[in-house]
Design a protein around this motif. Structure first.
Motif, short mmCIF file in Angstrom:
data_model
loop_
_atom_site.label_atom_id
_atom_site.label_comp_id
_atom_site.label_asym_id
_atom_site.label_seq_id
_atom_site.Cartn_x
_atom_site.Cartn_y
_atom_site.Cartn_z
N GLU A 34 0.83 -1.21 0.00
CA GLU A 34 0.00 0.00 0.00
C GLU A 34 0.86 1.26 0.00
OE1 GLU A 34 -3.80 -1.82 2.55
OE2 GLU A 34 -2.17 -0.74 3.55
N LEU A 35 1.85 1.30 0.91
CA LEU A 35 2.65 2.52 1.06
C LEU A 35 3.59 2.75 -0.11
CD1 LEU A 35 3.50 2.37 4.86
CD2 LEU A 35 1.68 3.62 3.71
N SER A 36 4.04 1.67 -0.76
CA SER A 36 4.95 1.84 -1.89
C SER A 36 4.25 2.46 -3.10
CB SER A 36 5.58 0.50 -2.29
OG SER A 36 4.58 -0.42 -2.70
N LYS A 37 2.89 2.48 -3.06
CA LYS A 37 2.12 3.07 -4.15
C LYS A 37 1.76 4.53 -3.87
CE LYS A 37 0.09 -1.39 -5.43
NZ LYS A 37 -1.15 -2.20 -5.47
N PHE A 38 2.27 5.07 -2.74
CA PHE A 38 1.98 6.46 -2.40
C PHE A 38 2.46 7.37 -3.53
CE2 PHE A 38 3.24 10.52 -0.52
CZ PHE A 38 2.08 10.88 0.14
N ASP A 39 1.65 8.35 -3.90
CA ASP A 39 1.94 9.23 -5.05
C ASP A 39 2.95 10.31 -4.64
OD1 ASP A 39 2.01 10.56 -7.40
OD2 ASP A 39 -0.06 11.31 -7.32
N ILE A 66 9.61 9.73 0.10
CA ILE A 66 9.30 9.30 1.45
C ILE A 66 10.17 8.10 1.81
CG2 ILE A 66 6.91 10.12 1.35
CD1 ILE A 66 6.03 7.23 0.87
N VAL A 67 10.28 7.84 3.12
CA VAL A 67 11.08 6.72 3.61
C VAL A 67 10.14 5.76 4.34
CG1 VAL A 67 12.92 5.99 5.17
CG2 VAL A 67 13.17 8.10 3.84
N LEU A 68 10.20 4.48 3.97
CA LEU A 68 9.38 3.45 4.61
C LEU A 68 10.22 2.67 5.62
CD1 LEU A 68 7.46 2.02 1.49
CD2 LEU A 68 6.88 3.98 2.92
N LYS A 86 13.44 3.73 0.31
CA LYS A 86 13.16 5.09 -0.14
C LYS A 86 12.30 5.03 -1.41
CE LYS A 86 17.44 7.14 1.66
NZ LYS A 86 18.67 7.88 1.30
N VAL A 87 11.21 5.78 -1.39
CA VAL A 87 10.36 5.91 -2.57
C VAL A 87 10.54 7.33 -3.09
CG1 VAL A 87 8.02 5.72 -3.51
CG2 VAL A 87 8.71 4.30 -1.56
N LYS A 88 11.24 7.47 -4.21
CA LYS A 88 11.62 8.79 -4.72
C LYS A 88 10.67 9.29 -5.79
CE LYS A 88 16.49 10.03 -4.25
NZ LYS A 88 17.71 10.35 -5.02
N SER A 89 10.47 10.61 -5.80
CA SER A 89 9.74 11.24 -6.89
C SER A 89 10.54 11.06 -8.18
CB SER A 89 9.55 12.72 -6.60
OG SER A 89 9.17 13.41 -7.77
#
Length: 206
Positions: A34-39, A66-68, A86-89
């Protein structure tokens, strides 16, 4: 005494920075899926407001990402560090899976490389991105002019090559002449990217 005063002032500044930075945390909970799909590409950074600064016009105030972290337990990597994701823009990605369009060539096409070397060219060109160019510019110590084009290209090649070598153990197994052949081709990608954006760079509008 003066040195102690400066040390104390620095310590207080660092503590205040950490205190304010904690306010910027985006507290979301959920599964990794769920969180890895955050926009992240539309997530506006809250840091300027927290630190009393004006909005960042660069990149439309979008946060870098964001950092998970695991909520109820910790996991550690082979070096003893805590595992995070890390999920980067996409605006901040220095490596992309989208190949750059090739610049039109006024000279005859270079001789074909072996499949192995062509794969290195393709993979290494993914490290030549606008975000990487922007980071290279952030380290530039002077005002950029059109005369700096070659220098920028060289710095971009070095930066991309360094990360590619770190990520690609098989690179060091290639012969030196083969490495040079691949790097020359990627140099062309860097030249194309810098030429495409040089006017915006000079006008401080990249």
């Amino acid at each position: 005494e003066e040195e102690n005063r400066r040390g104390e002032q620095k310590r207080r500044t660092e503590e205040e920075t950490r205190r304010r930075a904690k306010k910027s945390k985006l507290n979301l909970q959920g599964t990794f899926s769920e969180l890895s799909k955050f926009d992240v590409d539309t997530f506006t950074t809250t840091l300027p407001e927290i630190f009393g600064l004006p909005p960042i016009l660069y990149k439309k105030n979008i946060a870098e990402g964001i950092v998970l972290k695991l909520a109820n337990t910790n996991a550690w990597d082979s070096k003893g560090g805590r595992v995070i994701v890390k999920v980067k823009s996409t605006s901040f990605l220095e490596v992309t899976k989208v190949k750059l369009p090739k610049a039109p060539r006024n000279t005859p096409a270079p001789p074909p490389l072996s499949p192995e070397l062509e794969e290195h060219v393709m993979n290494q060109s993914c490290y030549v991105t606008k975000a990487r160019l922007q980071n290279v510019l952030s380290k530039f110590s002077s005002v950029v002019t059109h005369k700096d084009l070659k220098k920028l290209v060289g710095l971009l090649v070095q930066d991309a090559l360094k990360d590619y070598i770190d990520d690609t153990p098989g690179w060091n197994e290639l012969k030196k002449e083969d490495q040079q052949l691949v790097t020359r081709r990627v140099h062309g990608d860097c030249l194309h990217l810098v030429k495409e954006h040089i006017d915006a760079i000079v006008n401080n509008d990249l």
